[in-house]
Write a protein that holds these residues in place. Structure first.
Motif, PDB file in Angstrom:
ATOM      1  N   TYR A 244       0.831  -1.197   0.000  1.00 13.17           N
ATOM      2  CA  TYR A 244       0.000   0.000   0.000  1.00 13.17           C
ATOM      3  C   TYR A 244       0.873   1.258   0.000  1.00 13.17           C
ATOM      4  O   TYR A 244       0.604   2.224  -0.738  1.00 13.17           O
ATOM      5  CB  TYR A 244      -0.908   0.031   1.231  1.00 13.17           C
ATOM      6  N   GLY A 245       1.904   1.250   0.833  1.00  8.41           N
ATOM      7  CA  GLY A 245       2.800   2.400   0.900  1.00  8.41           C
ATOM      8  C   GLY A 245       3.502   2.651  -0.417  1.00  8.41           C
ATOM      9  O   GLY A 245       3.636   3.802  -0.848  1.00  8.41           O
ATOM     10  N   LEU A 246       3.945   1.580  -1.064  1.00  4.88           N
ATOM     11  CA  LEU A 246       4.611   1.717  -2.360  1.00  4.88           C
ATOM     12  C   LEU A 246       3.665   2.302  -3.399  1.00  4.88           C
ATOM     13  O   LEU A 246       4.057   3.187  -4.187  1.00  4.88           O
ATOM     14  CB  LEU A 246       5.128   0.352  -2.820  1.00  4.88           C
ATOM     15  N   ILE A 247       2.426   1.837  -3.408  1.00  6.04           N
ATOM     16  CA  ILE A 247       1.443   2.363  -4.360  1.00  6.04           C
ATOM     17  C   ILE A 247       1.212   3.852  -4.128  1.00  6.04           C
ATOM     18  O   ILE A 247       1.169   4.650  -5.072  1.00  6.04           O
ATOM     19  CB  ILE A 247       0.120   1.578  -4.248  1.00  6.04           C
ATOM     20  N   MET A 248       1.075   4.242  -2.867  1.00  8.70           N
ATOM     21  CA  MET A 248       0.834   5.649  -2.555  1.00  8.70           C
ATOM     22  C   MET A 248       2.029   6.520  -2.948  1.00  8.70           C
ATOM     23  O   MET A 248       1.867   7.635  -3.451  1.00  8.70           O
ATOM     24  CB  MET A 248       0.537   5.807  -1.063  1.00  8.70           C
ATOM     25  N   ILE A 249       3.238   6.012  -2.732  1.00  8.73           N
ATOM     26  CA  ILE A 249       4.445   6.771  -3.106  1.00  8.73           C
ATOM     27  C   ILE A 249       4.485   6.988  -4.619  1.00  8.73           C
ATOM     28  O   ILE A 249       4.756   8.101  -5.105  1.00  8.73           O
ATOM     29  CB  ILE A 249       5.710   6.039  -2.630  1.00  8.73           C
ATOM     30  N   LEU A 250       4.196   5.932  -5.380  1.00  7.70           N
ATOM     31  CA  LEU A 250       4.215   6.040  -6.841  1.00  7.70           C
ATOM     32  C   LEU A 250       3.138   6.986  -7.347  1.00  7.70           C
ATOM     33  O   LEU A 250       3.376   7.787  -8.275  1.00  7.70           O
ATOM     34  CB  LEU A 250       4.045   4.647  -7.462  1.00  7.70           C
TER      35      LEU A 250
ATOM     36  N   TYR B 280       4.093  10.367  -9.424  1.00  8.15           N
ATOM     37  CA  TYR B 280       3.868  10.459 -10.854  1.00  8.15           C
ATOM     38  C   TYR B 280       2.462  10.933 -11.238  1.00  8.15           C
ATOM     39  O   TYR B 280       2.253  11.387 -12.357  1.00  8.15           O
ATOM     40  CB  TYR B 280       4.132   9.095 -11.511  1.00  8.15           C
ATOM     41  N   ARG B 281       1.495  10.799 -10.342  1.00  7.79           N
ATOM     42  CA  ARG B 281       0.135  11.259 -10.656  1.00  7.79           C
ATOM     43  C   ARG B 281      -0.554  11.712  -9.372  1.00  7.79           C
ATOM     44  O   ARG B 281      -1.457  11.047  -8.872  1.00  7.79           O
ATOM     45  CB  ARG B 281      -0.663  10.146 -11.336  1.00  7.79           C
ATOM     46  N   PRO B 282      -0.126  12.818  -8.806  1.00  4.53           N
ATOM     47  CA  PRO B 282      -0.642  13.260  -7.496  1.00  4.53           C
ATOM     48  C   PRO B 282      -2.137  13.558  -7.494  1.00  4.53           C
ATOM     49  O   PRO B 282      -2.753  13.552  -6.432  1.00  4.53           O
ATOM     50  CB  PRO B 282       0.179  14.514  -7.193  1.00  4.53           C
ATOM     51  N   GLU B 283      -2.728  13.843  -8.647  1.00  8.24           N
ATOM     52  CA  GLU B 283      -4.161  14.110  -8.689  1.00  8.24           C
ATOM     53  C   GLU B 283      -4.986  12.825  -8.683  1.00  8.24           C
ATOM     54  O   GLU B 283      -6.223  12.875  -8.634  1.00  8.24           O
ATOM     55  CB  GLU B 283      -4.517  14.942  -9.927  1.00  8.24           C
ATOM     56  N   GLY B 284      -4.315  11.657  -8.723  1.00  9.28           N
ATOM     57  CA  GLY B 284      -5.022  10.386  -8.748  1.00  9.28           C
ATOM     58  C   GLY B 284      -5.227   9.881 -10.159  1.00  9.28           C
ATOM     59  O   GLY B 284      -4.946  10.574 -11.147  1.00  9.28           O
ATOM     60  N   LEU B 285      -5.746   8.668 -10.264  1.00 15.00           N
ATOM     61  CA  LEU B 285      -5.931   8.064 -11.583  1.00 15.00           C
ATOM     62  C   LEU B 285      -6.977   8.797 -12.402  1.00 15.00           C
ATOM     63  O   LEU B 285      -6.858   8.914 -13.617  1.00 15.00           O
ATOM     64  CB  LEU B 285      -6.339   6.589 -11.424  1.00 15.00           C
ATOM     65  N   PHE B 286      -8.026   9.286 -11.735  1.00 11.16           N
ATOM     66  CA  PHE B 286      -9.105   9.978 -12.447  1.00 11.16           C
ATOM     67  C   PHE B 286      -9.449  11.290 -11.730  1.00 11.16           C
ATOM     68  O   PHE B 286     -10.620  11.595 -11.502  1.00 11.16           O
ATOM     69  CB  PHE B 286     -10.344   9.084 -12.532  1.00 11.16           C
ATOM     70  N   GLY B 287      -8.420  12.040 -11.368  1.00  9.74           N
ATOM     71  CA  GLY B 287      -8.642  13.295 -10.658  1.00  9.74           C
ATOM     72  C   GLY B 287      -9.347  14.329 -11.522  1.00  9.74           C
ATOM     73  O   GLY B 287      -9.161  14.369 -12.745  1.00  9.74           O
TER      74      GLY B 287
END
Length: 362
Positions: free
Chosen positions: A317-323, A327-334
């Motif tokens: 979970y931590g790794l996913i949040m870091i990535l 690379y996409r701080p607004e989220g996948l569908f921000g």
């Protein structure tokens, strides 16, 4: 044309959701129920950080109050589950107002710390208030909801009994108890549909526009006549009430509540769901929930297979949040507003390019 396509897509999704219970086994259906329940929680929490810019680290506290409200009324007071739903919503809203009204003047980390304290207070209360919550021994024996179908035509009775896999209850020949998992799947899908409808309408209303204005700039919003405290309190109440709705469902689905189920980690998990999918986005919250909750089940299987501690999943979970944040701080569908906030340098570049194009075209 776009609206027509949206309606057709909605009908297609509804048909698929209705057919799913007949095509998967009980385990996969229980996973889908969990995903749908967390979608309700994610959409409720999304109102605060996604629409108003408020960081709530104690959201699981409202989930807990809704669950114990339904459990107490159904078990101790003998109420029907359907009558407890409005009270679970009201319970979450009242606690949201009681917490929000005196603390919403705080901002940033200070407000987040207060919500964290509220969550811990609720957990301690559910652990030690033995006469109401059962304390350390839990709250067992929560009965299943029942449906009285006496008012329906005979053919519809038989169809509904077959669809929901109901079993005859003790109150009469046409009073049936909901049987897991199929009936609970349709129940949580109903709650999810209502939640999506309400949140969508709110986001596109005057209230939603006021929330977004507060998120972008509180001073500017207040200068236009928006009552900051009033709109924030409404957001907190609605968000908490949706958590109470999810709690009401969880109480009858689990049938045995325990205080250890409502931990600080659950608030962080729900926050991760909307950060992954995209703050302020209904579609993002739902897709982020599907990804992370599905990953939880996959990791549970893999960790058991390789005999690794269950807490190892937090590394993933931590790794996913870091990535995501890198690379996409607004989220996948921000949504666009959040993207402009998270990537201000790209917005400045775009404005420079637009101005250069304008100068060249003169």
């Amino acid at each position: 044309m776009l609206k027509r396509h949206a309606y057709l897509a909605g009908i297609l999704i509804a048909i698929i959701l209705m057919v799913i219970p007949f095509t998967v086994n009980a385990y996969l259906l229980s996973v889908l129920i969990t995903i749908a329940m967390y979608m309700v929680l994610a959409l409720g929490l999304n109102i605060l950080p996604g629409y108003c810019g408020l960081l709530d680290l104690g959201y699981v506290g409202f989930f807990c109050t809704g669950a114990y409200t339904t459990a107490f009324l159904v078990t101790t007071c003998g109420w029907s589950f359907w009558l407890t739903i409005p009270l679970a919503l009201l319970s979450g809203a009242i606690w949201g107002i009681l917490l929000g009204a005196p603390t919403l003047r705080l901002t940033g980390d200070y407000f987040a710390i207060v919500t964290f304290g509220f969550s811990e207070m609720v957990v301690l209360l559910s652990r030690n208030w033995t006469s109401v919550t059962g304390g350390a021994r839990g709250f067992p024996g929560i009965p299943s909801p029942t449906l009285n179908l006496d008012w329906m035509p005979e053919i519809l009775k038989e169809s509904l009994v077959s669809l929901l896999a109901l079993k005859e209850g003790a109150a009469g020949s046409y009073t049936f108890a909901l049987v897991p998992p199929r009936a609970y799947y349709y129940l949580i899908i109903l709650f999810l549909g209502l939640t999506v409808f309400v949140v969508h309408r709110l986001a596109n209303s005057r209230l939603g526009r006021a929330w977004f204005a507060i998120r972008e700039d509180e001073v500017a919003a207040e200068s236009t006549g928006i009552n900051i405290m009033w709109y924030k309190t409404i957001a907190f109440a609605i968000s908490a009430s949706l958590a109470g709705l999810a709690g009401a469902f969880y109480a009858v689905y689990a049938r045995n509540l325990h205080w250890s189920r409502f931990q600080f980690w659950d608030s962080i998990l729900i926050l991760c769901l909307i950060v992954l999918g995209g703050l302020g986005s209904i579609r993002g919250a739902m897709i982020g929930t599907t990804i992370l909750i599905s990953l939880t089940e996959i990791l549970r299987f893999l960790l058991d297979k390789f005999d690794l501690p269950a807490d190892t999943r937090f590394l993933f979970y931590g790794l996913i949040m870091i990535l995501i944040m890198r690379y996409r701080p607004e989220g996948l569908f921000g949504i666009t507003r959040v993207k402009q906030e998270m990537r201000p340098e790209e917005e400045r570049i775009r404005k420079v390019e637009d101005s250069s194009f304008y100068e060249e075209s003169k």
